[in-house]
Design a protein around this motif. Structure first.
Motif, short mmCIF file in Angstrom:
data_model
loop_
_atom_site.label_atom_id
_atom_site.label_comp_id
_atom_site.label_asym_id
_atom_site.label_seq_id
_atom_site.Cartn_x
_atom_site.Cartn_y
_atom_site.Cartn_z
N GLY A 73 -3.52 4.62 -4.37
CA GLY A 73 -2.29 4.43 -4.97
C GLY A 73 -2.31 3.86 -6.58
O GLY A 73 -3.03 4.03 -7.77
N GLN B 40 1.26 -0.93 0.11
CA GLN B 40 -0.04 -0.31 -0.04
C GLN B 40 0.62 1.73 0.09
O GLN B 40 0.85 2.27 -0.92
CB GLN B 40 -0.93 0.28 1.24
CG GLN B 40 -1.57 1.41 1.36
CD GLN B 40 -2.66 1.48 0.42
OE1 GLN B 40 -2.56 0.90 -0.60
NE2 GLN B 40 -3.25 2.88 0.51
N PHE C 79 1.90 2.04 -3.99
CA PHE C 79 1.15 2.47 -4.18
C PHE C 79 1.07 3.55 -3.98
O PHE C 79 0.95 4.31 -5.47
CB PHE C 79 0.21 1.27 -4.30
CG PHE C 79 0.20 -0.22 -5.08
CD1 PHE C 79 1.20 -0.23 -5.90
CD2 PHE C 79 -0.81 -0.94 -4.23
CE1 PHE C 79 0.75 -1.89 -6.17
CE2 PHE C 79 -0.29 -2.93 -4.38
CZ PHE C 79 0.13 -2.46 -6.06
N GLU C 80 1.30 4.15 -3.42
CA GLU C 80 0.67 5.89 -2.47
C GLU C 80 2.08 6.48 -3.12
O GLU C 80 1.24 7.52 -4.15
CB GLU C 80 0.62 5.73 -1.26
CG GLU C 80 -0.98 5.38 -0.77
CD GLU C 80 -1.40 5.94 0.35
OE1 GLU C 80 -1.76 6.66 0.79
OE2 GLU C 80 -0.64 5.32 2.08
N LEU D 218 6.43 -3.87 -8.32
CA LEU D 218 6.48 -4.38 -7.02
C LEU D 218 7.33 -5.13 -6.40
O LEU D 218 7.37 -5.33 -5.31
CB LEU D 218 5.31 -5.02 -6.97
CG LEU D 218 4.77 -4.65 -5.20
CD1 LEU D 218 4.46 -3.90 -4.46
CD2 LEU D 218 2.69 -5.57 -5.90
N GLY E 136 -7.36 -2.36 -8.19
CA GLY E 136 -7.40 -1.69 -9.61
C GLY E 136 -7.98 -1.97 -10.65
O GLY E 136 -8.34 -2.89 -11.60
N MET F 288 -4.81 1.85 -7.75
CA MET F 288 -5.20 0.45 -6.70
C MET F 288 -6.17 1.48 -6.10
O MET F 288 -5.72 2.56 -5.18
CB MET F 288 -4.04 1.04 -6.23
CG MET F 288 -2.67 -0.30 -7.85
SD MET F 288 -3.36 -1.40 -8.50
CE MET F 288 -3.07 -2.67 -6.79
N GLN G 213 3.75 5.58 -5.99
CA GLN G 213 3.62 6.15 -7.20
C GLN G 213 2.83 6.63 -7.52
O GLN G 213 2.94 7.39 -8.71
CB GLN G 213 3.30 4.16 -7.79
CG GLN G 213 4.35 3.46 -7.32
CD GLN G 213 5.90 3.68 -7.27
OE1 GLN G 213 6.30 4.44 -9.04
NE2 GLN G 213 7.58 3.73 -6.76
N SER H 63 -0.04 1.55 -9.80
CA SER H 63 1.07 0.12 -10.03
C SER H 63 1.31 0.18 -10.99
O SER H 63 0.40 0.67 -12.48
CB SER H 63 -0.14 -1.37 -10.03
OG SER H 63 -1.78 -1.27 -10.75
N ASP I 2 4.83 -9.14 -11.57
CA ASP I 2 3.28 -8.70 -10.04
C ASP I 2 2.07 -8.53 -10.92
O ASP I 2 1.55 -8.30 -11.97
CB ASP I 2 3.67 -6.62 -10.83
CG ASP I 2 5.34 -6.41 -10.11
OD1 ASP I 2 5.98 -7.06 -9.22
OD2 ASP I 2 5.40 -5.48 -9.73
#
Length: 648
Positions: free
Chosen positions: A171, A136, A139-140, A180, A238, A223, A142, A173, A216
């Motif tokens: 987030g 998590q 993703f945030e 990831l 997602g 996300m 990114q 991906s 991944d």
């Protein structure tokens, strides 16, 4: 207003072992209840106790008391009552073991593990939770970086504010097979695969013994974290930003995540529902988020599947009647009916569903964006009860122009009531459907009371007055005779029990007159007795047992009726409950329903068998098998009623 029973016994989650009672008592003793409740409710000292405005119902004058010495809270307004664990399960909405773990952590106590395997499972879950939290955070990060530009533009286009973005943990991906995986390499491939973050192909390349690399699962997607009741990330959803399928991709089932048992936004909706006293169920993530931005914090959504039994039960832990608000298109309305049908076996007193109807072609996101929160509030306030949705659906399912089509509607309504497990709820549904059906298809004439047809198909005519003004039963038309009831020993026993019950309680004849009028009885004396009772029930004055006997006059039927009354036999309701009028009415209604159902099921099964012989299709086979199962259930219930110890 919400009322709460005394503290319930522990109910473990999957794989959990209940701590011993002595340990739980120690946990309660180490927990300051006033301090615990004071974290979310303003409490004030009142002598040796504390007082507060009850969090379980709206009030201005405090009636909620907290006693630290005895370790319980009690509301004198709504009856809410419990201890520290009950507070965590009822007010916070946590499962029992989650509540225990959180209280134990605050009290510096270790939850006892029953065996090494339980301890290993707990340690494994902890590792998975850590991996999900790290994913998590990745993703945030990114989303805020260079790669997240398109995702940020999408959120801006959808009108999602920065505050909502942070609240829901949006987030991104990156579109790469190992971004990831590389960022979370310290967790190792096996754990990341088990968490559903990586895909392991588990296949060999052609001509090469080398195993293909894991990669991944989520690539190039906006996300959204999926959290459990405690707010821990357990899965992800997602959404693809460009072209491609699927549009939404969820994590697979893992040791942390079971999509059939999880509801999106449950961690925020559960405490919000305590204040609003409602839960709104919508179809997807973006509907939940749009409603939250419009001020509706109590919305949840299933995760790519139809609403399951587990999810319905979870909703009922928050409120007794959740509001289902599915899209206004045909797919959304079909999903609503599927949820309604799935809920039928689970219904119990006070617990149901209601349905908010959105404008055609709109979803909650569309509505709040075009018409605002006021329009959404109006839709929610106009939500219709479960029985209304079922009735309107069946009414519009097929044409209702011919007697056969009307009889088919009656059969569909009976299938709905038969699916309800709770006897009291089932009886009320049957009564309500019968009243609606009669009001629609059996018009009254000359203001005569309850003139009803002998059968749903209408071939048997209506009850009418003779020249003297007396009510007479219908005369069946030629070719419409069904198999006569009473041909078998079980049917004979149950029929006599029904008639004996009606003789003892004549007030019960009128409510069941339509069903009784449709019974075809092979025994002439029993048929004559029932006809006399039905005719007497049309009188304006109250009919009593002695009046019924007087109407019968002297003769064989009179002697038979006297014999039924003289002997303490043929009683549907257990003797110890014979003074309970509600129990009497329910028992009679079920017995009459079972009695009338037999010939109807036989006729329907014979017709289904005929259709299957003429057209050997899966649809015709399925209908024949369904009716055979219903007939088997009916025969079993008939035998159970007829062999009751109260029917001698």
């Amino acid at each position: 207003m919400q009322t709460c029973p005394p503290p319930a016994p522990p109910a473990s989650g999957r794989g959990a072992i209940d701590p011993p009672p002595q340990w739980l008592d120690e946990l309660r003793a180490r927990t300051s209840l006033s301090t615990l409740i004071g974290k979310t409710v303003k409490v004030t000292k009142a002598g040796r106790e504390y007082k507060a405005c009850c969090p379980f119902h709206n009030e201005k004058t405090p009636s909620f008391t907290i006693n630290d010495e005895k370790g319980f809270y009690h509301c004198f307004g709504c009856g809410a009552h419990g201890d520290a664990i009950r507070w965590m399960t009822d007010q916070r909405g946590l499962p029992f073991m989650e509540a225990v773990k959180e209280l134990a952590q605050a009290a510096s106590m270790d939850v006892p593990a029953a065996d090494p395997r339980a301890a290993r499972r707990a340690e494994q879950a902890k590792g998975l939770h850590d991996a999900m939290a790290a994913a998590q955070a990745f993703f945030e990060e990114q989303l805020g970086g260079i790669d997240g530009g398109d995702a940020r533009a999408y959120l801006q286009k959808r009108g999602i504010s920065d505050a909502i973005r942070r609240t829901f943990g949006f987030g991104f991906s990156p579109d790469g097979r190992g971004r990831l995986k590389s960022a979370l390499k310290e967790f190792g491939d096996p754990m990341l695969v088990e968490a559903g973050l990586l895909i392991d192909p588990e296949a060999l390349e052609q001509g090469n013994a080398k195993k293909r690399e894991s990669y991944d699962r989520f690539r190039g997607r906006l996300m959204l974290p999926i959290r459990d009741i405690r707010g821990r990330v357990i899965a992800f959803g997602g959404r693809i930003l460009g072209a491609g399928e699927p549009k939404y991709l969820n994590s697979p089932d893992t040791p942390l995540f079971d999509k059939g048992r999880t509801l999106y936004n449950i961690d925020r909706a559960s405490p919000a529902s305590r204040q609003t006293e409602r839960v709104i169920v919508v179809e997807g993530y973006m509907d939940v988020i749009a409603l939250a931005q419009a001020g509706f914090s109590e919305a949840v959504a299933p995760l790519g599947t139809a609403l399951t039994e587990h999810q319905i039960e979870r909703l009922w832990k928050m409120v007794e009647v959740p509001i289902l608000c599915f899209d206004g298109d045909s797919a959304g309305q079909k999903a609503a009916i599927r949820a309604a049908t799935r809920a039928l076996p689970l219904l119990r007193p006070g617990h149901s569903l209601c349905f908010a109807k959105l404008p055609p072609g709109q979803d909650p996101d569309d509505l709040v964006r075009t018409s605002g929160a006021e329009a959404m509030e109006a839709v929610l306030k106009a939500a219709e009860p479960l029985i209304e949705r079922l009735w309107s659906h069946e009414l519009s399912a097929m044409p209702l122009d011919t007697p056969e089509q009307k009889a088919a509607l009656k059969q569909r309504l009976r299938a709905i009531t038969d699916a309800i497990a709770h006897p009291d709820v089932r009886a009320h549904y049957a009564h309500e459907f019968r009243e609606r059906y009669d009001a629609r298809f059996f018009a009254r004439r000359d203001n005569a009371p309850a003139q009803r047809q002998a059968r749903g198909g209408g071939d048997g005519g209506r009850w009418q007055r003779d020249k003297r003004g007396n009510w007479k039963p219908p005369i069946p038309s030629a070719g419409t005779e069904a198999r006569a009831i009473g041909a078998s020993g079980m049917e004979q026993r149950l029929l006599r029990a029904i008639l004996a019950g009606l003789l003892r309680h004549p007030a019960q004849i009128a409510p069941h007159r339509e069903a009784l009028s449709g019974l075809q009885i092979g025994d002439p004396m029993l048929a004559q007795l029932l006809a006399a009772m039905i005719a007497a029930s049309f009188r304006k004055e109250t009919v009593e047992t002695q009046a019924l006997l007087t109407i019968l006059g002297q003769g064989e039927v009179y002697n038979m009726a006297k014999g039924m009354l003289r002997a303490d036999t043929f009683t549907l309701t257990p003797h110890r409950m014979a003074t309970d009028p509600d129990r009497l009415a329910r028992d009679l209604e079920e017995a009459i329903r079972v009695m009338a159902q037999g010939p109807e099921l036989e006729t329907a099964l014979a017709e289904a068998t005929r259709r299957f012989r003429n057209d050997v299709s899966e649809e015709n086979l399925a209908e024949q098998q369904r009716l055979r199962a219903l007939k088997a259930d009916h025969d079993s219930r008939l035998a159970e009623l007829a062999q009751s110890e109260d029917i001698v």
